[in-house]
Design a protein around this motif. Structure first.
Motif, short mmCIF file in Angstrom:
data_model
loop_
_atom_site.label_atom_id
_atom_site.label_comp_id
_atom_site.label_asym_id
_atom_site.label_seq_id
_atom_site.Cartn_x
_atom_site.Cartn_y
_atom_site.Cartn_z
N GLY A 6 0.80 -1.22 0.00
CA GLY A 6 0.00 0.00 0.00
C GLY A 6 0.83 1.26 0.00
O GLY A 6 0.52 2.23 -0.71
N ILE A 7 1.90 1.29 0.79
CA ILE A 7 2.73 2.49 0.87
C ILE A 7 3.52 2.71 -0.41
O ILE A 7 3.61 3.84 -0.91
N ALA A 8 4.07 1.65 -0.99
CA ALA A 8 4.82 1.79 -2.24
C ALA A 8 3.93 2.37 -3.34
O ALA A 8 4.35 3.26 -4.10
N LYS A 9 2.71 1.88 -3.42
CA LYS A 9 1.77 2.35 -4.45
C LYS A 9 1.45 3.84 -4.23
O LYS A 9 1.44 4.63 -5.18
N LEU A 30 2.01 -0.90 19.80
CA LEU A 30 3.22 -0.10 19.60
C LEU A 30 4.16 -0.71 18.57
O LEU A 30 4.80 0.01 17.79
N HIS A 31 4.26 -2.05 18.50
CA HIS A 31 5.15 -2.66 17.51
C HIS A 31 4.59 -2.49 16.10
O HIS A 31 5.36 -2.36 15.13
N PHE A 32 3.28 -2.46 15.98
CA PHE A 32 2.67 -2.16 14.68
C PHE A 32 3.01 -0.74 14.26
O PHE A 32 3.30 -0.47 13.10
N ALA A 33 2.98 0.20 15.22
CA ALA A 33 3.31 1.60 14.91
C ALA A 33 4.76 1.72 14.43
O ALA A 33 5.04 2.38 13.42
N TYR A 34 5.70 1.08 15.13
CA TYR A 34 7.09 1.09 14.69
C TYR A 34 7.20 0.52 13.28
O TYR A 34 7.93 1.06 12.42
N MET A 35 6.52 -0.58 13.03
CA MET A 35 6.60 -1.23 11.72
C MET A 35 6.08 -0.32 10.62
O MET A 35 6.71 -0.16 9.57
N GLN A 36 4.93 0.31 10.85
CA GLN A 36 4.36 1.15 9.80
C GLN A 36 5.25 2.35 9.52
O GLN A 36 5.46 2.71 8.35
N ILE A 54 8.43 1.23 7.56
CA ILE A 54 8.13 0.91 6.16
C ILE A 54 7.82 2.18 5.38
O ILE A 54 8.24 2.34 4.23
N LEU A 55 7.09 3.12 6.00
CA LEU A 55 6.83 4.40 5.35
C LEU A 55 8.14 5.11 5.01
O LEU A 55 8.32 5.58 3.88
N MET A 56 9.05 5.19 5.96
CA MET A 56 10.32 5.86 5.72
C MET A 56 11.14 5.14 4.66
O MET A 56 11.80 5.77 3.82
#
Length: 462
Positions: free
Chosen positions: A145-148, A413-419, A422-424
């Motif tokens: 989703g982010i790459a797109k 919180l681990h989901f937040a770190y992951m998102q 991946i965004l960065m």
């Protein structure tokens, strides 16, 4: 077993949230000020919450009382106060009775609105959604989703906050609900936006044409949707999305979580996840644009790990971008997405030499502690190196609490770190983020920080 009211407007405020409130005399020994008749300090505080809190702290010290939003609140300032309230060794503080008056019409029985044994049982059951296999699935969905979306944004000027808010909503519909981007996801996203706006609306009854009415109607829509979907998943089976994990959650004795409680938890999680991640992603992007040398360091790190533009940051690589994680932590220090946190005292206790009576509404100020020179050198500078292991070890454990702490520490919180990582990984390997020289946007400080102008950035293709 509790049942879900058909209309949240019918849910009366539980009497135990207000019974036993301390009198003015009970709090008279605590320094502070009541402000104007009737309204107290409400409007003064809302005009600039951080400046108001700083003034009160400098005038009265680590404990002070403030009359706002219809009653007295006792503020407790410092890492020690954070530890006392969040770790809550003595089971003194109720999160339900702290948050409930603000959130219960729209998000009843979310994890923040239940306490002690009930909270522990539900948290343990819901933690299945954050085990390695589901998280691996979410990582794949986030990368796609982010790459797109990065490709769709393209080079040029962008209002970042509304753009990342829409992306975060879309990603939540995909990862949390297993829905493709489209009309159904859009309807659900709109309902969540209405509920979040209503949660801080000045009119607290769902009168026609008010934000609260829109929020209550949106909650009814989502209750119907999630109830039907929970029954369907239990009958037919679900996928790897978060909602399927919640819908099939079991307690330690093997019994399934009641459907109405699954619905409440899903509503709360969607709200908590998309608004806080949107805020923290925005603050990180702003601080990286303002500090381009750190943006370059993160870009080099992420390029070395993934191979550059168009390459995913895989689930197994999430531990590798250490500088990116430290930069994110520093952004959360500067602009914590939950700047303050309320509780209600179930019994009297002592802090900083003051006896605080049972029934008092109390709170900690996360934003202030994150900027106190007692814990941070040059607290208003951006320095991710504050989060090297040796510096973290040397600092008070509760000087940095953007995810809360103790039993109520953020489940996702681990989901937040992951998102964010991946965004960065996709954003910084494709674009350079720039802002105009001298640009310093004003931020709405409460309830969840956001730039008032949407954060004007320019994306330059690398």
């Amino acid at each position: 077993m509790a049942t879900l009211a058909a209309d949240p407007a019918e849910v009366a405020t539980p009497k135990h949230w207000t019974e036993g409130n301390p009198t003015d005399a009970d709090l008279a020994h605590i320094p502070g000020e009541g402000g104007w008749p009737i309204v107290g300090n409400t409007f003064t505080m809302l005009a600039d919450p951080h400046a108001f809190s700083r003034r009160m702290y400098e005038k009265y010290g680590k404990v002070y009382r403030n009359r706002a939003f219809g009653g007295w609140n006792v503020a407790m300032i410092g890492a020690e106060a954070n530890e006392l309230m969040l770790f809550d060794k003595g089971k003194i503080f109720s999160s339900e009775q702290g948050w409930g008056p603000v959130l219960d019409q729209l998000f009843p029985r979310g994890l923040m609105l239940i306490d002690f044994d009930h909270h522990r049982a539900d948290r343990r059951a819901l933690s299945i959604a954050f085990k390695p296999e589901p998280m691996r699935h979410y990582a794949g969905a986030l990368n796609r989703g982010i790459a797109k979306r990065m490709a769709e944004w393209g080079e040029g000027d962008l209002q970042f906050y509304p753009a990342i808010k829409q992306l975060t909503l879309d990603l939540a519909a995909d990862s949390f609900l297993g829905l493709p981007f489209g009309p159904e996801a859009d309807a659900i996203n709109e309902a969540f936006v209405n509920m979040v706006q209503a949660s801080v609306a000045p009119v607290r009854k769902p009168l026609p044409f008010t934000l609260m009415k829109k929020g209550v109607d949106s909650r009814a829509f989502l209750v119907d949707y999630f109830t039907g979907e929970t029954h369907r998943i239990r009958a037919e089976g679900g996928g790897q999305d978060m909602f399927s994990q919640f819908a099939t959650a079991e307690y330690e004795d093997g019994s399934q979580m009641p459907v109405d409680e699954v619905v409440d938890h899903m509503n709360f999680l969607m709200m908590a996840a998309h608004d806080t991640i949107t805020s923290s992603a925005t603050s990180l992007v702003y601080l990286l644009a303002k500090n381009p040398e750190w943006q370059d360091k993160l870009r080099q790190e992420l390029t070395a790990i993934t191979g550059g533009e168009g390459k995913d940051l895989a689930y197994d690589q999430l531990g590798a971008p250490e500088l990116t994680e430290m930069a994110f932590k520093e952004a959360l220090r500067h602009i914590p997405p939950v700047p303050s946190m309320p509780r209600r005292a179930l019994k009297s206790f002592e802090y900083a030499g003051y006896e605080i009576p049972a029934g008092a509404h109390v709170g900690i100020n996360i934003h202030m502690v994150h900027h106190m020179e007692e814990y941070w050198d040059n607290p208003y500078s951006f320095d991710p190196m504050r989060f090297t292991p040796d510096k973290v070890k040397a600092r008070h454990k509760y000087a940095w609490v953007p995810f809360g702490g103790g039993a109520h520490m953020c489940l996702g919180l681990h989901f937040a770190y992951m998102q964010i990582k991946i965004l960065m990984a996709h954003m910084l390997t494709r674009y350079r983020i720039e802002i105009s020289e001298g640009y310093d946007p004003a931020w709405q400080a409460w309830p969840i920080p956001k730039p008032k102008d949407g954060l004007k950035i320019t994306l330059k293709r690398l």
